[in-house]
Design an enzyme around this catalytic site. Sequence first.
Site, PDB file in Angstrom:
ATOM      1  CB  SER A 180      -0.894   0.012   1.240  1.00 10.22           C
ATOM      2  OG  SER A 180      -1.372   1.324   1.450  1.00 10.22           O
TER       3      SER A 180
ATOM      4  CG  HIS B 153      -4.054  -1.523  -1.410  1.00  7.97           C
ATOM      5  ND1 HIS B 153      -5.215  -2.212  -1.700  1.00  7.97           N
ATOM      6  CD2 HIS B 153      -4.349  -0.721  -0.369  1.00  7.97           C
ATOM      7  CE1 HIS B 153      -6.163  -1.840  -0.859  1.00  7.97           C
ATOM      8  NE2 HIS B 153      -5.661  -0.931  -0.034  1.00  7.97           N
TER       9      HIS B 153
ATOM     10  CG  ASP C 226      -5.039   2.548   1.147  1.00  8.54           C
ATOM     11  OD1 ASP C 226      -6.003   1.773   1.082  1.00  8.54           O
ATOM     12  OD2 ASP C 226      -3.902   2.194   1.518  1.00  8.54           O
TER      13      ASP C 226
ATOM     14  CG  MET D 247     -11.565  -2.534   5.537  1.00  5.31           C
ATOM     15  SD  MET D 247     -10.071  -2.178   4.590  1.00  5.31           S
ATOM     16  CE  MET D 247      -8.998  -1.448   5.832  1.00  5.31           C
TER      17      MET D 247
HETATM   18  C1  DX5 Z   1      -6.184   1.673   5.882  1.00  3.83           C
HETATM   19  C2  DX5 Z   1      -5.770   1.343   4.483  1.00  3.83           C
HETATM   20  C3  DX5 Z   1      -4.674   0.356   4.375  1.00  3.83           C
HETATM   21  C4  DX5 Z   1      -3.370   0.798   4.973  1.00  3.83           C
HETATM   22  C5  DX5 Z   1      -2.683  -0.433   5.477  1.00  3.83           C
HETATM   23  O1  DX5 Z   1      -7.337   2.415   5.858  1.00  3.83           O
HETATM   24  O2  DX5 Z   1      -6.864   0.825   3.750  1.00  3.83           O
HETATM   25  O3  DX5 Z   1      -4.486  -0.088   3.038  1.00  3.83           O
HETATM   26  O4  DX5 Z   1      -2.521   1.465   4.072  1.00  3.83           O
HETATM   27  O5  DX5 Z   1      -1.580  -0.066   6.209  1.00  3.83           O
HETATM   28  P1  DX5 Z   1      -0.831  -1.101   7.185  1.00  3.83           P
HETATM   29  O6  DX5 Z   1      -0.409  -2.263   6.366  1.00  3.83           O
HETATM   30  O7  DX5 Z   1       0.299  -0.289   7.707  1.00  3.83           O
HETATM   31  O8  DX5 Z   1      -1.830  -1.499   8.254  1.00  3.83           O
HETATM   32 ZN    ZN Z   2      -6.466  -0.092   1.734  1.00 12.60          ZN
END
Ligand code: DX5
Ligand code: ZN
Length: 223
Positions: A12, A37, A39, A141
Amino acid sequence: MSERAGVWVAPSILAADFTRLGEEIRAVEEAGADVLHVDVMDGHFVPNLSIGLPVVAAARRATSLVVDTHLMIRNADRYVERYAEAGSDWISVHVEACDHLDRVIAQIRAAGAKPGAVLNPHTPETTLEYVLDELHYVLIMSVNPGFGGQRFLPSVLPKIERLKERIVARGLTTLIEVDGGIGPETAGRVVAAGADVLVAGSAVFGTPDYRAAVAGIRAAGAA
Ligand code: DX5
Ligand code: ZN
């Protein structure tokens, strides 16, 4: 998409260094990532703002990886065409943020992208029963969305298992992606529960060696 068997790793970019975004994206591609990914947050559906269309378009120019755009926004129906046009291969929208989910899924497909639906930690998988066969993927999630670097919520593991059972029972090929708090310590449990694609922000971009980080997550998922 890589033809590699086993789990796919999706870094991400929320955790990347935005002053060097192109380099960061090329580095995770070189490191063996399968999916990128992205966000997108609107400051309404989630209590944070992140990035939008210009960054998706820039990411598209920087990589041949699958660009997976995770829309944490309300009124997604107004934007999905533009996110497809900007170069998203996959686009996911939150069940909790769509009044007409079936219509938005159809819009994503008509725009030429592969549709996904996202479930917050409190949202049951049963909400997807009547759209499951329209989805390329379901994004579960494993944190409350809005921020990177949060702790994985093990309460979502039974949901991954139930969704996997349902997908198999119906003979579908829908992928299960899991997002939030994923790293080498949690990857094994989510893959054992049924995950196919693992999103990882801080567990990749927060480490000095992206190749080792991607390989570590993949190996933990295979164990
Ligand atoms: C949170 C996002 C994630 C985030 C994950 O709202 O959807 O994609 O970037 O980050 P990590 O892997 O650090 O939990
Ligand atoms: Zn995400």
